[in-house]
Scaffold this motif. Sequence first.
Motif, PDB file in Angstrom:
ATOM      1  N   VAL A 227      76.760  76.492  39.284  1.00  0.00           N
ATOM      2  CA  VAL A 227      75.416  76.422  39.860  1.00  0.00           C
ATOM      3  C   VAL A 227      75.478  76.675  41.359  1.00  0.00           C
ATOM      4  O   VAL A 227      76.310  76.101  42.065  1.00  0.00           O
ATOM      5  CB  VAL A 227      74.755  75.054  39.605  1.00  0.00           C
ATOM      6  N   MET A 289      67.825  76.668  41.254  1.00  0.00           N
ATOM      7  CA  MET A 289      69.225  76.549  40.863  1.00  0.00           C
ATOM      8  C   MET A 289      69.562  77.701  39.927  1.00  0.00           C
ATOM      9  O   MET A 289      68.832  77.944  38.968  1.00  0.00           O
ATOM     10  CB  MET A 289      69.460  75.209  40.162  1.00  0.00           C
ATOM     11  N   ASN A 291      72.733  80.483  38.059  1.00  0.00           N
ATOM     12  CA  ASN A 291      74.114  80.752  37.657  1.00  0.00           C
ATOM     13  C   ASN A 291      74.638  81.899  38.520  1.00  0.00           C
ATOM     14  O   ASN A 291      74.083  82.990  38.494  1.00  0.00           O
ATOM     15  CB  ASN A 291      74.145  81.140  36.177  1.00  0.00           C
ATOM     16  N   ALA A 298      69.526  78.082  36.176  1.00  0.00           N
ATOM     17  CA  ALA A 298      70.448  77.098  35.618  1.00  0.00           C
ATOM     18  C   ALA A 298      69.791  76.372  34.453  1.00  0.00           C
ATOM     19  O   ALA A 298      68.564  76.386  34.278  1.00  0.00           O
ATOM     20  CB  ALA A 298      70.860  76.105  36.695  1.00  0.00           C
ATOM     21  N   GLN A 302      71.942  71.111  34.155  1.00  0.00           N
ATOM     22  CA  GLN A 302      72.432  71.387  35.503  1.00  0.00           C
ATOM     23  C   GLN A 302      71.366  71.078  36.549  1.00  0.00           C
ATOM     24  O   GLN A 302      71.657  70.532  37.619  1.00  0.00           O
ATOM     25  CB  GLN A 302      72.868  72.847  35.597  1.00  0.00           C
TER      26      GLN A 302
END
Length: 318
Positions: A227, A289, A291, A298, A302
Amino acid sequence: MLGHILVVISSVGLALAVPGARVLADRQAPAANKIVLANDDGWAVANIRAQFDALTEAGYDVVLSAPAENQSGKGSDSETPSVLTSECEYNTCPVGSPATGCNATSPNLCYVNAYPADAATYGISTFAPKLLGSAPDFVVSGPNVGSNIGLSAFFSGTIGAASASSLAGIPAAAFSADFGDQVSYTTLSNTSSPNTQAALLYSQLTVKFLNVLLASPAPGPILPSGVALDINYPAYSSACSTVDAFTWVLTRIFWDPFVDDVETCGSDHLPLESDVLGANGSCQISVSMFNPSDKLDASAAQQAVVLGKISSILSCAA
């Protein structure tokens, strides 16, 4: 190492010229205080130098590692750093300068003649161990000149630098600002300029965010594995000109009605950052957030970890 010596402008006095942009240096930096500062606008642009000063004044141990010249829009592209065939940004180093180098009088100001992702990872692997004594605790990318929301996540060098850092094992956040021009750090001496006022304000907002995230009592690493953060500041204006005027809202980059997000503010669907950023004249900051491998949002699990880390400064969307 450089043919030209840069004059470093301290923002201690300058920050006070921005009404309400309180200097946060009196707050002790968290124990995790080693920072690599990257961007895609270049190592001599005003925003990154204002950010370097603000972090340093707040007690962080910082090394700036950014492209030798503007590399906006390069995403996660990568190349081997090479000897300069043209002058560095704003003539800060001459043709023929080494592929990587640092300021002669302020050695923690460094450039890498390559893409933003390369500058960030070189800062992690080489500049930080040499100048900070170890790998960094965190990578700050930006604040970028201009916002990075939605599809721009795939093309932004600011986000690319944060992504590369995260993939290298160092937690990272990309900061972008919906205001300002790409101007030299030397313009920071003009405290009446809106560009200067905005740069100083955004730099203090970043310090405020890091003071919360890096000092969070929530257990676990600074950010969950896989993240990185995409944070966007709204435009500087008379209404949004003080640190305390801003609120932070948890958001997502891409709309997906079939995926549930972390439950907060009475919903399990986070608002889009494009709907939050400065909506209705508000001073809302979007915090997404993602990846770092694919730049997609995310997972809810997460997101929940990040929520737990920064809940003290989060608000619901206006």
